[in-house]
Design an enzyme around this catalytic site. Structure first.
Site, PDB file in Angstrom:
ATOM      1  N   LYS A 232       0.857  -1.192   0.000  1.00  0.00           N
ATOM      2  CA  LYS A 232       0.000   0.000   0.000  1.00  0.00           C
ATOM      3  C   LYS A 232       0.891   1.239   0.000  1.00  0.00           C
ATOM      4  CE  LYS A 232      -1.811   2.639   3.035  1.00  0.00           C
ATOM      5  NZ  LYS A 232      -1.636   3.888   2.268  1.00  0.00           N
TER       6      LYS A 232
ATOM      7  N   GLU B 231       9.990   0.897  10.582  1.00  0.00           N
ATOM      8  CA  GLU B 231      10.957   1.987  10.356  1.00  0.00           C
ATOM      9  C   GLU B 231      10.195   3.274  10.628  1.00  0.00           C
ATOM     10  OE1 GLU B 231      13.985   1.338   9.651  1.00  0.00           O
ATOM     11  OE2 GLU B 231      13.910  -0.697   8.884  1.00  0.00           O
TER      12      GLU B 231
HETATM   13  P1  NAD Z   1       2.216   7.925   8.282  1.00  0.00           P
HETATM   14  O1  NAD Z   1       2.507   7.080   9.453  1.00  0.00           O
HETATM   15  O2  NAD Z   1       1.145   8.929   8.369  1.00  0.00           O
HETATM   16  O3  NAD Z   1       1.845   7.038   7.009  1.00  0.00           O
HETATM   17  C1  NAD Z   1       2.698   6.014   6.536  1.00  0.00           C
HETATM   18  C2  NAD Z   1       1.869   5.006   5.805  1.00  0.00           C
HETATM   19  O4  NAD Z   1       0.997   4.370   6.750  1.00  0.00           O
HETATM   20  C3  NAD Z   1       0.953   5.580   4.737  1.00  0.00           C
HETATM   21  O5  NAD Z   1       0.909   4.691   3.652  1.00  0.00           O
HETATM   22  C4  NAD Z   1      -0.398   5.655   5.443  1.00  0.00           C
HETATM   23  O6  NAD Z   1      -1.483   5.614   4.561  1.00  0.00           O
HETATM   24  C5  NAD Z   1      -0.337   4.416   6.297  1.00  0.00           C
HETATM   25  N1  NAD Z   1      -1.225   4.446   7.476  1.00  0.00           N
HETATM   26  C6  NAD Z   1      -1.686   5.526   8.141  1.00  0.00           C
HETATM   27  N2  NAD Z   1      -2.486   5.140   9.161  1.00  0.00           N
HETATM   28  C7  NAD Z   1      -2.510   3.783   9.151  1.00  0.00           C
HETATM   29  C8  NAD Z   1      -3.128   2.798   9.966  1.00  0.00           C
HETATM   30  N3  NAD Z   1      -3.897   3.115  11.002  1.00  0.00           N
HETATM   31  N4  NAD Z   1      -2.916   1.496   9.680  1.00  0.00           N
HETATM   32  C9  NAD Z   1      -2.127   1.144   8.648  1.00  0.00           C
HETATM   33  N5  NAD Z   1      -1.521   2.038   7.826  1.00  0.00           N
HETATM   34  C10 NAD Z   1      -1.702   3.346   8.082  1.00  0.00           C
HETATM   35  O7  NAD Z   1       3.620   8.569   7.872  1.00  0.00           O
HETATM   36  P2  NAD Z   1       3.903   9.585   6.711  1.00  0.00           P
HETATM   37  O8  NAD Z   1       3.442  10.929   7.149  1.00  0.00           O
HETATM   38  O9  NAD Z   1       3.416   9.048   5.412  1.00  0.00           O
HETATM   39  O10 NAD Z   1       5.498   9.520   6.636  1.00  0.00           O
HETATM   40  C11 NAD Z   1       6.284  10.310   7.409  1.00  0.00           C
HETATM   41  C12 NAD Z   1       6.806   9.526   8.593  1.00  0.00           C
HETATM   42  O11 NAD Z   1       7.517   8.382   8.137  1.00  0.00           O
HETATM   43  C13 NAD Z   1       7.784  10.300   9.427  1.00  0.00           C
HETATM   44  O12 NAD Z   1       7.520  10.116  10.787  1.00  0.00           O
HETATM   45  C14 NAD Z   1       9.118   9.681   9.069  1.00  0.00           C
HETATM   46  O13 NAD Z   1      10.115   9.832  10.012  1.00  0.00           O
HETATM   47  C15 NAD Z   1       8.761   8.283   8.832  1.00  0.00           C
HETATM   48  N6  NAD Z   1       9.773   7.627   8.003  1.00  0.00           N
HETATM   49  C16 NAD Z   1      10.596   6.705   8.586  1.00  0.00           C
HETATM   50  C17 NAD Z   1      11.591   6.106   7.827  1.00  0.00           C
HETATM   51  C18 NAD Z   1      12.517   5.080   8.427  1.00  0.00           C
HETATM   52  O14 NAD Z   1      13.108   4.326   7.677  1.00  0.00           O
HETATM   53  N7  NAD Z   1      12.654   5.001   9.732  1.00  0.00           N
HETATM   54  C19 NAD Z   1      11.744   6.431   6.501  1.00  0.00           C
HETATM   55  C20 NAD Z   1      10.893   7.390   5.951  1.00  0.00           C
HETATM   56  C21 NAD Z   1       9.895   7.965   6.716  1.00  0.00           C
END
Ligand code: NAD
Length: 490
Positions: free
Chosen positions: A175, A250
Site C-alpha cells: 500500500k 521503520e
Molecule cells: P504515516 O505514518 O502517516 O503514514 C505512513 C503510511 O501508513 C501511509 O501509507 C499511510 O497511509 C499508512 N497508514 C496511516 N495510518 C494507518 C493505519 N492506522 N494502519 C495502517 N496504515 C496506516 O507517515 P507519513 O506521514 O506518510 O510519513 C512520514 C513519517 O515516516 C515520518 O515520521 C518519518 O520519520 C517516517 N519515516 C521513517 C523512515 C525510516 O526508515 N525510519 C523512513 C521514511 C519515513
C-alpha cells in the site's frame, strides 16, 4: 498535461476499487490535480491477498537464481526508464529533479540489483550437532507479506522493500501512500515488462485507516513491513496482534548532528545543510538537531545561515532547483505550526520560518529553510518536525554533547563532525542510534543495515538483515547414524 488515471494493480491487472472510490493526486508545486487514482478499501486488500496467495506456490518454488534474474532484469528496465521515473517522482512528491535523477532512481536500481544478486547467495547453514545427526537450517519465505509505505521516498522504498521480499520468495501486497502513488503504479507496469508473473506484486493505493489497517490486521498476511510515523507504527503493532504477524517498523527520527571544536568547518557546514535540507527535510534520518561546540558555534552559524539563505527554491522540474515544495499542504501547515511552537517556547528563529515571497511559488507548499535556536528541552528539539527546520543548541564538552544527543525517545541516525579519531569512535559507541555517520551524513547503501532503536522502531532494511526479516528459519534434524536408546528401557 492530460490527467492521469490509474487503477489498483491486482493479479497483473489495473482494476477499479470494488466500491468505485477514487482519490485525487496533487502536484505540490502548484496545488493542481495531476491524477485520479482508484482508492482501495478493505475488500480490495482482501482480493489482493488472494492474488498474492495464488502466485505464492509458483514464485516461492522458482529457483532462487531465477528470482534473482527477474529482479536484475527489473533493475535494467527501471534504468531504461530513469528520466521518466525521475520526472514522475518529482511531479508527485516535489523532490527536485536533480535529486530524483541522481539519488532516487539510481538508488532504486542499485537496490533491486543488490537483492537480485543476493537471491541465490543467501543460504542456510549446518550447525555442528551431536554425532549421528545431520541438522540443517533453511531460510523459508514467510508467504504473503504486506508493505506500507510513506510519502517521502516512494520509489526508493519500493526497492528497499520489494527487493528483499521477492528475492526471498515471498509475494507482496503493497500500500503506497495515498499522497504519492504514481511512481509505484508505474513500477507495476515495469514489473510486467520485466516478466514477473501476475500476483507476485499487488499494489493497492488507499488511505491508512481503510486499506492500511486491513493490511495490518489481515489474518493471511505473515509479516508487515511498515515505514512511517511512530504513532501509526504503534497502531500497527496493535492491529497485527490477531495472527501475531511479524513486524518491521521503520519509524520517525530526530537526528543529532554534532559538530565538535576540531571539525573541518567547511565540510561540516555543507554536510549539515544536506543533512536537513535535502528533500525539504522530509527524511526520517534528517539531521534535524544541530549540536555545536561553543568554540565554533558563531563561525559555524554565520556560514550555515548564509548557505541556508542561498538555497534555490523552485519548481521541482527545474534543473536549477535545490529545494522543492513540501509534499502536501497539510504537512506544510504542520511544519509552520512548529515555528509558532518554537517562538512560544522562547526559541529564536534565525532564518526562514515562513513561505517564500516569490509569487511564482505562492500556490505551492513551500517553506524557506528554517533555523531555530532552541533549548534542548523544548518540544521542537524532541518532536519530529519532518521539514526544512533545524534546531541549534550548543555544548561545552563531549559528555554534554552526548547527553543532549541522547535526550529524545528516537534513535535512528546521527552525525559526528570531528578530526579526532578516538573521539569519533568513542562518540559513535555511545550515540543511541541505528546509524552513525562520521564527517558525512545520510549515507545509505543496499549492503548496510538501515533502521533504528527506541521510538524509531525495530528491524532492519537492506543487507543480509533484510533477508532475515523476510524469511523464517527452519531447523531440520536427520538421524543418519545414531542409535537412540529407548525412551524408557523395556
Ligand atoms: P504515516 O505514518 O502517516 O503514514 C505512513 C503510511 O501508513 C501511509 O501509507 C499511510 O497511509 C499508512 N497508514 C496511516 N495510518 C494507518 C493505519 N492506522 N494502519 C495502517 N496504515 C496506516 O507517515 P507519513 O506521514 O506518510 O510519513 C512520514 C513519517 O515516516 C515520518 O515520521 C518519518 O520519520 C517516517 N519515516 C521513517 C523512515 C525510516 O526508515 N525510519 C523512513 C521514511 C519515513
Amino acid at each position: 498535461m492530460p490527467l492521469l488515471t490509474r487503477g489498483l494493480f491486482i493479479n497483473g491487472e489495473f482494476v477499479d476499487a470494488i466500491d468505485g472510490a477514487t482519490m485525487e493526486v496533487v502536484n505540490p508545486h502548484d496545488g493542481s490535480v495531476i491524477a485520479m487514482v482508484a482508492e482501495g478499501g478493505e475488500r480490495d486488500i482482501d482480493r489482493a491477498v488472494l492474488a498474492a496467495q495464488g502466485a505464492y506456490p509458483q514464485w516461492s518454488s522458482l529457483a532462487a537464481a531465477e528470482r534473482g534474474r527477474l529482479l536484475l532484469r527489473l533493475a535494467d528496465v527501471i534504468e531504461q526508464h530513469s528520466a521518466e521515473l525521475a520526472r514522475l517522482e518529482s511531479l508527485d512528491t516535489g523532490h527536485p529533479i536533480h535529486d530524483s535523477t541522481l539519488l532516487d532512481v539510481p538508488r532504486t536500481v542499485a537496490t533491486f540489483r543488490y537483492f537480485g544478486g543476493m537471491a541465490d547467495k543467501y543460504q542456510g547453514f549446518l550447525p555442528p550437532v551431536e554425532a549421528g545427526f545431520l541438522n540443517y537450517v533453511t531460510h523459508d519465505p514467510i508467504g504473503v507479506v504486506g508493505q506500507i509505505v510513506p510519502w517521502n521516498f516512494p520509489l526508493m522504498f519500493c526497492g528497499w522493500k520489494l527487493g528483499p521480499a521477492l528475492a526471498a520468495g515471498n509475494t507482496v501486497v503493497m500500500k503506497p501512500s495515498e499522497l504519492v502513488p504514481l511512481s509505484t503504479l508505474r513500477l507495476c507496469e515495469l514489473f510486467e515488462e520485466a516478466g514477473f508473473a501476475p500476483g507476485v506484486l499487488n499494489v493497492v493505493p488507499g488511505y491508512g485507516a481503510r486499506a492500511g489497517a486491513r493490511l495490518a490486521s489481515h489474518p493471511d498476511i505473515g509479516k508487515v513491513s511498515f515505514t512511517g510515523s511512530t504513532a501509526t507504527g504503534r497502531s500497527i503493532v496493535t492491529q497485527s496482534a490477531g495472527n501475531l504477524k511479524r513486524l518491521q517498523l521503520e519509524l520517525g527520527g530526530k537526528g543529532a548532528n554534532i559538530v565538535f571544536g576540531d571539525a573541518n568547518l567547511a565540510a561540516a557546514v555543507n554536510g549539515s545543510a544536506f543533512a536537513i535540507f535535502h528533500n525539504q527535510g522530509q527524511a526520517c534520518i534528517a539531521g534535524s538537531r544541530l549540536i555545536l561546540h561553543e568554540s565554533i558555534a558563531d563561525e559555524f552559524l554565520e556560514k550555515f545561515l548564509a548557505l541556508a539563505a542561498s538555497i534555490r527554491l523552485g519548481d521541482p522540474l527545474n534543473e536549477a532547483t535545490e529545494m522543492g515544495p513540501l509534499t502536501s499542504a497539510m504537512h506544510r501547515d504542520r511544519v509552520l505550526n512548529y515555528v509558532d511552537i518554537a517562538r512560544g517556547e522562547g526559541g529564536e528563529v534565525l532564518t526562514g520560518g515562513k513561505a517564500p515571497e516569490d509569487p511564482a511559488l505562492s500556490n505551492g507548499y513551500y517553506i524557506v529553510p528554517t533555523v531555530v535556536r532552541a533549548s534542548p528541552e523544548s518540544r521542537v528539539c524532541k518532536e519530529e518536525v519532518f521539514g526544512p527546520f533545524v534546531t541549534v543548541s550548543t555544548f561545552a564538552n563531549d559528555d554534554e554533547a552526548m547527553q543532549i544527543a541522547n535526550s529524545t525517545d528516537y534513535g535512528l541516525g546521527g552525525g559526528l563532525w570531528t578530526n579526532d579519531l578516538s573521539r569519533a569512535h568513542r562518540m559513535a559507541g555511545v550515540l543511541r542510534a541505528g546509524m552513525v555517520w562520521v564527517n558525512s551524513y545520510k549515507r545509505v547503501n543496499p549492503g548496510s543495515p538501515f533502521g533504528g532503536v527506541g521510538s524509531s522502531g525495530y528491524g532492519r532494511e537492506m543487507g543480509f538483515e533484510a533477508m532475515h526479516e523476510y524469511t523464517d528459519l527452519k531447523s531440520v534434524w536427520i538421524n543418519v547414524n545414531a542409535a537412540i536408546a529407548p525412551w524408557y528401557p523395556r
